[in-house]
Design a protein around this motif. Structure first.
Motif, PDB file in Angstrom:
ATOM      1  N   ARG A 168       2.625   1.778  -3.330  1.00  9.87           N
ATOM      2  CA  ARG A 168       1.615   2.063  -4.356  1.00  9.87           C
ATOM      3  C   ARG A 168       1.154   3.514  -4.266  1.00  9.87           C
ATOM      4  O   ARG A 168       1.041   4.212  -5.283  1.00  9.87           O
ATOM      5  CB  ARG A 168       0.430   1.121  -4.187  1.00  9.87           C
ATOM      6  CG  ARG A 168      -0.713   1.351  -5.185  1.00  9.87           C
ATOM      7  CD  ARG A 168      -1.744   0.249  -5.091  1.00  9.87           C
ATOM      8  NE  ARG A 168      -2.272   0.118  -3.756  1.00  9.87           N
ATOM      9  CZ  ARG A 168      -2.363  -1.038  -3.084  1.00  9.87           C
ATOM     10  NH1 ARG A 168      -1.933  -2.156  -3.619  1.00  9.87           N
ATOM     11  NH2 ARG A 168      -2.875  -1.069  -1.872  1.00  9.87           N
ATOM     12  N   GLN A 169       0.923   3.987  -3.048  1.00  6.94           N
ATOM     13  CA  GLN A 169       0.452   5.357  -2.862  1.00  6.94           C
ATOM     14  C   GLN A 169       1.501   6.373  -3.309  1.00  6.94           C
ATOM     15  O   GLN A 169       1.174   7.393  -3.924  1.00  6.94           O
ATOM     16  CB  GLN A 169       0.085   5.591  -1.389  1.00  6.94           C
ATOM     17  CG  GLN A 169      -0.861   6.754  -1.158  1.00  6.94           C
ATOM     18  CD  GLN A 169      -2.260   6.466  -1.683  1.00  6.94           C
ATOM     19  OE1 GLN A 169      -2.692   5.319  -1.726  1.00  6.94           O
ATOM     20  NE2 GLN A 169      -2.971   7.509  -2.091  1.00  6.94           N
ATOM     21  N   GLU A 171      -9.172   2.202  -4.953  1.00  2.00           N
ATOM     22  CA  GLU A 171      -9.334   3.022  -3.747  1.00  2.00           C
ATOM     23  C   GLU A 171      -8.160   3.984  -3.600  1.00  2.00           C
ATOM     24  O   GLU A 171      -8.341   5.162  -3.246  1.00  2.00           O
ATOM     25  CB  GLU A 171      -9.443   2.110  -2.523  1.00  2.00           C
ATOM     26  CG  GLU A 171     -10.760   1.347  -2.446  1.00  2.00           C
ATOM     27  CD  GLU A 171     -10.765   0.309  -1.336  1.00  2.00           C
ATOM     28  OE1 GLU A 171      -9.688   0.077  -0.734  1.00  2.00           O
ATOM     29  OE2 GLU A 171     -11.832  -0.285  -1.075  1.00  2.00           O
ATOM     30  N   ALA A 172      -6.951   3.485  -3.860  1.00  2.00           N
ATOM     31  CA  ALA A 172      -5.764   4.344  -3.761  1.00  2.00           C
ATOM     32  C   ALA A 172      -5.811   5.454  -4.804  1.00  2.00           C
ATOM     33  O   ALA A 172      -5.442   6.604  -4.521  1.00  2.00           O
ATOM     34  CB  ALA A 172      -4.502   3.496  -3.920  1.00  2.00           C
ATOM     35  N   SER A 230      -6.303  -0.908  -5.571  1.00  2.00           N
ATOM     36  CA  SER A 230      -5.694   0.080  -6.466  1.00  2.00           C
ATOM     37  C   SER A 230      -6.677   1.189  -6.808  1.00  2.00           C
ATOM     38  O   SER A 230      -6.310   2.370  -6.847  1.00  2.00           O
ATOM     39  CB  SER A 230      -5.202  -0.600  -7.750  1.00  2.00           C
ATOM     40  OG  SER A 230      -4.078  -1.414  -7.478  1.00  2.00           O
ATOM     41  N   GLU A 233       0.936   9.188  -6.194  1.00  2.00           N
ATOM     42  CA  GLU A 233       1.123  10.609  -5.872  1.00  2.00           C
ATOM     43  C   GLU A 233       2.096  11.255  -6.857  1.00  2.00           C
ATOM     44  O   GLU A 233       1.922  12.423  -7.241  1.00  2.00           O
ATOM     45  CB  GLU A 233       1.644  10.764  -4.440  1.00  2.00           C
ATOM     46  CG  GLU A 233       0.632  10.418  -3.344  1.00  2.00           C
ATOM     47  CD  GLU A 233      -0.421  11.510  -3.163  1.00  2.00           C
ATOM     48  OE1 GLU A 233      -0.328  12.543  -3.832  1.00  2.00           O
ATOM     49  OE2 GLU A 233      -1.338  11.299  -2.344  1.00  2.00           O
ATOM     50  N   ALA A 276       0.806  -1.220   0.000  1.00  3.77           N
ATOM     51  CA  ALA A 276       0.000   0.000   0.000  1.00  3.77           C
ATOM     52  C   ALA A 276       0.842   1.274   0.000  1.00  3.77           C
ATOM     53  O   ALA A 276       0.564   2.212  -0.748  1.00  3.77           O
ATOM     54  CB  ALA A 276      -0.942  -0.012   1.203  1.00  3.77           C
TER      55      ALA A 276
END
Length: 283
Positions: A147-148, A175-176, A173, A152, A144
Motif C-alpha cells: 500500500r505504501q 494514516e498511510a 489507508s 509513494e 501495508a
C-alpha cells in the motif's frame, strides 16, 4: 424500449444504495434478457424481487469468470441475450466483468452499455475537489508495504485521486496517505452514498483521520477517499494568487480548500490565501 437484441450482452449499472436509482431502460433490459450474470446472485435476487423481475441468474465472480466467460460466449453465439450486473454500481469498475467483456468482444459479440450509478462519479460530484482531471485508483493493496509503495508512486500527481476502501481498512489507508502527503493535504471521505446515513467528511487528511479515529462507530459501509491535486511539478512562483484562487473558486471548490491548494502551489501563507479567497468569492 425495443426488445433486447439476440446475441448481445448488456452491461447494466444498478443502484449503489437507494433502490430508486435505476433507469427505466435498465429495468426493461433486465426483464427481457434470457439470463443475468451477477457477482452475487443472492444480492441481485433481492433487487429483482423489489421490481417484480424473475429471470435466471448465473454467478460470475473473480474466481469463476474465465470459465464462465466461455460458457456465456456459447449461449450468446446461439442467439441468447444476457445482462451483466455487479453487486452495486457499474460493472467492471473495481468489480468482475473485464475478462468476460474482452472475451466476447474478441469473438465478435455485441456488448452494449446500460449506464447508471457509479460511486466514483457520485463521490466526485459532491466532494468539492477539482474534477477537470482525476485518476481512479480503485482499492489499495491490503498489505501495508504494498500500500505504501503504491501511494509513494502517486505523489506529485497534479489531479484529484480517487480510491475505494473497505471500512476495516479506512484508518490504515488514511494514516498511510498522511505519511506520504502530510496532514494538511486536501482530502474528503464519502461514505454510504445514496443511503440514509450518507456522509461527506473532511477538508484535509489530518481532519478526516482525526474524525474517524474519534468516531469509530461511523467507520462502516463502503468508502470513497478523494485526495486533492498535489503541487504541480512545473509550478511557477510568478503565478498571480488572485488568478489561481479565482480559477479554483470558479470550479466550485470551497474557499478553504482553494486556499490550501494555492498555499502549497504558490508558497503563500494559508491565512492570507484564505482571506483572499473569501474576498474573491464575495466579489
Amino acid at each position: 424500449m425495443s426488445a433486447a437484441s439476440a446475441g448481445t450482452l448488456y452491461v447494466v449499472a444498478t443502484p449503489i444504495g437507494n433502490l430508486q436509482d435505476i433507469t427505466r431502460r435498465a429495468l426493461e433490459v433486465l426483464k427481457q434478457v434470457d439470463w443475468i450474470a451477477a457477482e452475487d446472485t443472492r444480492h441481485t435476487r433481492q433487487l429483482l424481487a423489489h421490481y417484480g423481475i424473475s429471470r435466471p441468474l448465473i454467478s460470475l465472480h473473480e474466481h469463476n469468470e474465465a470459465s464462465r466467460a466461455e460458457q456465456l460466449l456459447v449461449r450468446l453465439q446461439n442467439g441468447e441475450c444476457g445482462a451483466l450486473v455487479s453487486d452495486a454500481g457499474t460493472p467492471l469498475i473495481s468489480d468482475p466483468g473485464a475478462t468476460l467483456v474482452r472475451r466476447l468482444r474478441d469473438a465478435g459479440i455485441h456488448v452494449r452499455a446500460v449506464p447508471g450509478p457509479s460511486a466514483l462519479i457520485a463521490a466526485l460530484s459532491i466532494a468539492g475537489l477539482p474534477t477537470d482531471r482525476f485518476a481512479f485508483e480503485g482499492f489499495l493493496p491490503p498489505k501495508a508495504g504494498a500500500r505504501q509503495r503504491v501511494l509513494e508512486s502517486l505523489k506529485g500527481m497534479a489531479h484529484t485521486l480517487v480510491f475505494y476502501e473497505a471500512p476495516h481498512r479506512l484508518l490504515a489507508s488514511l494514516e498511510a496517505m498522511q505519511a506520504v502527503w502530510g496532514a494538511d493535504h486536501a482530502a474528503v471521505v464519502v461514505r454510504e452514498l445514496t443511503k440514509r446515513f450518507e456522509s461527506v467528511q473532511g477538508e484535509t487528511l489530518g481532519e478526516v483521520l482525526a474524525y474517524f479515529a474519534a468516531h469509530p462507530d461511523e467507520v462502516r459501509g463502503e468508502c470513497v477517499i478523494l485526495l486533492g491535486p498535489d503541487e504541480p511539478r512545473s509550478a511557477s512562483p510568478a503565478l498571480d494568487p488572485a488568478v489561481v484562487l479565482g480559477d479554483l473558486l470558479e470550479k466550485g471548490i470551497s474557499a478553504k480548500v482553494a486556499a490550501q491548494l494555492a498555499s502549497r502551489w504558490l508558497g503563500l501563507r494559508r491565512n492570507a490565501a484564505y482571506k483572499l479567497a473569501q474576498s474573491l468569492k464575495k466579489a
